[in-house]
Design an enzyme around this catalytic site. Structure first.
Site, mmCIF file in Angstrom:
data_model
loop_
_atom_site.group_PDB
_atom_site.id
_atom_site.type_symbol
_atom_site.label_atom_id
_atom_site.label_comp_id
_atom_site.label_asym_id
_atom_site.label_seq_id
_atom_site.Cartn_x
_atom_site.Cartn_y
_atom_site.Cartn_z
ATOM 1 N N PRO A 2 6.012 27.031 58.410
ATOM 2 C CA PRO A 2 5.294 27.090 59.652
ATOM 3 C C PRO A 2 4.888 28.492 60.037
ATOM 4 O O PRO A 2 5.719 29.392 60.169
ATOM 5 C CB PRO A 2 6.333 26.580 60.634
ATOM 6 C CG PRO A 2 7.656 26.917 59.997
ATOM 7 C CD PRO A 2 7.408 27.383 58.633
ATOM 8 N N GLU A 3 3.623 28.668 60.262
ATOM 9 C CA GLU A 3 3.139 29.894 60.876
ATOM 10 C C GLU A 3 2.601 29.478 62.244
ATOM 11 O O GLU A 3 2.801 28.340 62.656
ATOM 12 C CB GLU A 3 2.083 30.569 59.989
ATOM 13 C CG GLU A 3 2.641 30.909 58.606
ATOM 14 C CD GLU A 3 1.660 31.642 57.707
ATOM 15 O OE1 GLU A 3 0.849 32.433 58.212
ATOM 16 O OE2 GLU A 3 1.710 31.419 56.490
#
Length: 273
Positions: A2-3
Site C-alpha cells: 500500500p502506498e
DNA sequence: AAATGAACCTGTTTGC
DNA sequence: TGCAAACAGGTTCATT
C-alpha cells in the site's frame, strides 16, 4: 501493498460502510506486529461509535467518539476488510473489530510490518509516528518551489528524495518510479541538480500519478484490496514499475531495472534523463 | 546532517 | 523435481 493511493482507496471504500457503527468488541488473536499491540489501549476503543475515516501519509485514521482515534498501517502486506462477524478467522488474521452492524473489520498482515494502535485524537500530531512526517502530495502545499527548497543541499538520488517520508509522504516504490517517468527525470539524478521548471513538472507528475491511481482503485500487484476485497486496476497503467525488459510504451526502448538504496527502481533510458 | 545498508517477517518466484 | 537464493507495496535504526 500500500502506498498513498491504496490507503486512500481503502479509506473511501470503508468510510460509508463503518461510519455510524460502534465498536462492540475487539479481538486480538495475534498482537505480534511491527510494534506489539497494546491490548489495553486498544480496548479503550470499545463501545465507541466511528465518526469518520481520515488518512495521513500511509496511515488510516478512524476517529471515534469521545476523542479517540484508531490508527492502522498496512505495512507491506496488510489488509483491512469488512466481513460478516461470523466469518471464520483466516490465516494471519491478527485483529477483529466487531461492529454494531454485525460485521467484523478484519486486519490481517502476513509479514507483520503493519501497525494497529489507538490514542487520544488530540495527541495525534505530536505522536512519534506522525510528528516528523512531510508534505501531503495531494495538498496545495506541494509545489515545485517547495520541493526545490527541500532538496537544497541533498545530493542523494531524486528517487530516494521522493521516498523519504520526512520530506514527502505517501510516495513509495511504485509511484516514485511512475512519477519520475511521467516527469522524464532519471531516478539516479541528484535532487540538488534538478532545474526549477522540472521541479514544477515533477510536482504535477506526482499529483497526477497518485490521482490517476486512486481513480483506478489503486495498484493490485498481488493482494491489495479495498474494504470489500475489490482489486485495483492501475497495474495495467504502470509505465515502468515491474516492466524490466519490456518495451517503453512511449519510445520503445527497453525498460531497465537498477537497485537504489536496496530497492528496485525501474525507468526508461530513452524518456528519462 | 545526510546517505546508505541492514533489520524486521512470511510467502512466492526464479534459477541452478 | 527439489532446493536455495532472490525478491516483495514500508519504516526505523545503526553506521559511515
Amino acid at each position: 501493498m500500500p502506498e498513498l493511493p491504496e490507503i486512500e482507496v481503502l479509506r473511501r471504500s470503508l468510510e460509508p460502510l463503518v461510519v455510524g457503527t460502534s465498536i462492540d468488541s475487539i479481538r486480538v488473536w495475534n498482537g505480534d506486529l511491527r510494534e506489539p499491540v497494546d491490548r489495553r489501549q486498544l480496548g479503550r476503543c470499545r463501545g465507541r461509535k466511528i465518526l469518520g475515516a481520515r488518512r495521513r501519509a500511509k496511515y488510516l485514521l478512524l476517529d471515534l467518539e469521545r476523542g479517540r482515534t484508531l490508527v492502522v498501517h498496512l505495512g507491506m502486506s496488510g489488509r483491512l476488510t469488512l466481513v460478516p462477524a461470523t466469518a471464520e478467522r483466516e490465516a494471519h488474521e491478527h485483529i477483529g473489530l466487531y461492529l454494531s452492524s454485525a460485521q467484523r473489520l478484519r486486519f490481517r498482515d502476513t509479514r507483520r510490518f503493519g501497525l494497529v494502535f489507538a490514542l487520544p485524537t488530540a495527541e495525534l500530531v505530536d505522536d512519534r509516528h506522525f510528528s516528523h512526517l512531510g508534505l501531503e502530495p495531494l495538498d496545495e502545499g506541494l509545489t515545485g518551489v517547495v520541493l526545490q527548497r527541500l532538496a537544497k543541499g541533498r545530493r542523494a538520488p531524486i528517487k530516494s528524495f521522493l521516498m523519504d517520508g520526512r520530506l514527502v509522504v505517501g510516495v513509495g516504490n511504485i509511484y516514485a518510479a511512475e512519477a519520475l517517468f511521467r516527469a522524464g527525470i532519471h531516478p539516479a539524478r541528484s535532487a540538488a541538480r534538478i532545474s526549477s521548471s522540472r521541479w514544477e513538472l515533477l510536482a504535477r507528475s506526482i499529483r497526477q500519478t497518485l490521482a490517476d491511481a486512486i481513480d483506478q482503485g489503486g495498484t493490485t500487484l498481488n493482494d491489495f484490496a479495498d474494504a470489500l476485497g475489490e482489486s485495483g486496476y492501475f497495474k495495467v497503467s504502470l509505465s515502468v514499475y515491474d516492466r524490466a525488459g519490456e518495451p517503453c510504451r512511449r519510445c520503445g526502448r527497453t525498460i531497465r531495472r537498477i537497485v537504489q538504496s536496496g530497492r528496485s527502481t525501474f525507468y526508461c533510458p530513452g524518456c528519462q534523463r
